[in-house]
Design a protein around this motif. Structure first.
Motif, PDB file in Angstrom:
ATOM      1  N   SER A 152      82.081  55.348  -6.186  1.00  0.00           N
ATOM      2  CA  SER A 152      82.647  54.014  -6.325  1.00  0.00           C
ATOM      3  C   SER A 152      83.023  53.739  -7.774  1.00  0.00           C
ATOM      4  O   SER A 152      82.574  54.426  -8.698  1.00  0.00           O
ATOM      5  CB  SER A 152      81.624  52.975  -5.843  1.00  0.00           C
ATOM      6  N   ASN A 153      83.850  52.703  -7.964  1.00  0.00           N
ATOM      7  CA  ASN A 153      84.132  52.219  -9.312  1.00  0.00           C
ATOM      8  C   ASN A 153      83.014  51.312  -9.816  1.00  0.00           C
ATOM      9  O   ASN A 153      83.082  50.782 -10.919  1.00  0.00           O
ATOM     10  CB  ASN A 153      85.471  51.469  -9.338  1.00  0.00           C
ATOM     11  N   TYR A 154      81.979  51.123  -8.988  1.00  0.00           N
ATOM     12  CA  TYR A 154      80.802  50.338  -9.349  1.00  0.00           C
ATOM     13  C   TYR A 154      79.634  51.308  -9.493  1.00  0.00           C
ATOM     14  O   TYR A 154      79.231  51.970  -8.537  1.00  0.00           O
ATOM     15  CB  TYR A 154      80.525  49.299  -8.264  1.00  0.00           C
ATOM     16  N   ASN A 155      79.086  51.425 -10.703  1.00  0.00           N
ATOM     17  CA  ASN A 155      78.118  52.480 -11.011  1.00  0.00           C
ATOM     18  C   ASN A 155      76.898  52.489 -10.098  1.00  0.00           C
ATOM     19  O   ASN A 155      76.346  53.545  -9.789  1.00  0.00           O
ATOM     20  CB  ASN A 155      77.661  52.365 -12.470  1.00  0.00           C
ATOM     21  N   GLN A 158      77.032  54.860  -7.003  1.00  0.00           N
ATOM     22  CA  GLN A 158      77.131  56.307  -7.151  1.00  0.00           C
ATOM     23  C   GLN A 158      75.796  56.937  -6.778  1.00  0.00           C
ATOM     24  O   GLN A 158      74.875  56.996  -7.583  1.00  0.00           O
ATOM     25  CB  GLN A 158      77.485  56.659  -8.605  1.00  0.00           C
ATOM     26  N   LYS A 184      80.886  41.110  -9.001  1.00  0.00           N
ATOM     27  CA  LYS A 184      81.596  42.370  -8.801  1.00  0.00           C
ATOM     28  C   LYS A 184      82.216  42.424  -7.408  1.00  0.00           C
ATOM     29  O   LYS A 184      83.333  42.907  -7.222  1.00  0.00           O
ATOM     30  CB  LYS A 184      80.638  43.549  -8.991  1.00  0.00           C
ATOM     31  N   GLU A 190      85.556  49.240  -4.800  1.00  0.00           N
ATOM     32  CA  GLU A 190      86.189  50.344  -4.075  1.00  0.00           C
ATOM     33  C   GLU A 190      85.175  51.467  -3.871  1.00  0.00           C
ATOM     34  O   GLU A 190      84.474  51.862  -4.801  1.00  0.00           O
ATOM     35  CB  GLU A 190      87.402  50.864  -4.838  1.00  0.00           C
ATOM     36  N   THR A 211      87.515  49.032   0.505  1.00  0.00           N
ATOM     37  CA  THR A 211      87.100  47.990  -0.438  1.00  0.00           C
ATOM     38  C   THR A 211      86.069  47.063   0.187  1.00  0.00           C
ATOM     39  O   THR A 211      86.236  46.596   1.313  1.00  0.00           O
ATOM     40  CB  THR A 211      88.313  47.158  -0.905  1.00  0.00           C
TER      41      THR A 211
END
Length: 232
Positions: A152-155, A158, A184, A190, A211
């Motif tokens: 994801s673009n959100y840490n 991951q 967020k 994503e 998303t």
């Protein structure tokens, strides 16, 4: 024998007055009373000296007072036991002065109202975090898949997923849960899956990105995702 009329006045937490005019109404009220779930709300948050955390809710008409003031049982853990009679039950956490006055300032957590539904549970233990929502991911896959990673673009998202074998459906089920910041989520998070099939003919698969936002119900089942093959 002539049946006598019954009129019973019941006052609940000094706010709600119920008038029952018949025996059938009384029986129905008692049955509903004993079917109410007993909820233990838990929140992790560190507050300043003199502050307290409150459970504002739809059942109490969103009134913030000492009745919905939570108890700090540890340095950053607040709890409140609450008997819920409303379904669905909507609530939010609020920071305010421990001793309330007309000049007290309230900080309501951001994001939409939290919604609690239940089936036949008599008690529930709810664990929340301030201005965060818990999201659960479930991925049903071929049993030959050995690794599933959520990217994801959100840490915080991951991570590698845990799994168990569903022998009845001959599948492997990957799962995980994360807490995401409501700000967020409002921007849109994503997410996509990476899968690894090991063996004589190893294969990598990647899902089409999707998303997450605040319109999600905080539980995402990945049955209808599209995957494409990556070359090794």
């Amino acid at each position: 024998m002539e049946q006598q009329s019954l009129r019973l006045l019941i006052q609940v937490d000094s706010r709600i007055k119920l008038i029952l005019n018949s025996q059938s109404h009384l029986i129905k009220f008692i049955n509903n009373l004993f079917s109410m779930p007993f909820i233990l709300f838990n929140v992790e948050i560190t507050l300043k000296y003199g502050q307290a955390l409150y459970l504002a809710n739809s059942q109490c008409n969103w009134i913030v007072d000492k009745i919905c003031r939570m108890i700090c049982i540890q340095d950053s853990l607040w709890q409140l036991s609450f008997e819920v009679s409303q379904k669905p039950f909507e609530y939010k956490y609020v920071i305010g002065d421990y001793f309330l006055s007309n000049e007290s300032y309230f900080q309501w957590e951001q994001g939409p109202n939290r919604i609690l539904n239940w089936k036949d549970e008599k008690s529930m233990n709810i664990k929340n975090r301030w201005e965060e929502r818990k999201i659960q991911f479930i991925l049903e896959s071929d049993p030959k898949i050995s690794v599933a990673i959520l990217m994801s673009n959100y840490n915080k998202i991951q991570k590698r997923l845990k799994n168990y074998k569903d022998k009845n459906n001959h599948q492997k089920v990957f799962y995980t849960s994360i807490y995401a910041d409501v700000n967020k989520m409002a921007e849109g998070i994503e997410v996509q899956y990476y899968l690894l099939l090991q063996g004589k003919n190893p294969c990598e698969l990647i899902s089409k990105p999707f998303t997450l936002d605040l319109s999600e119900q905080y539980s995402f089942d990945s049955k209808e995702l599209e995957f494409s093959k990556l070359s090794l």
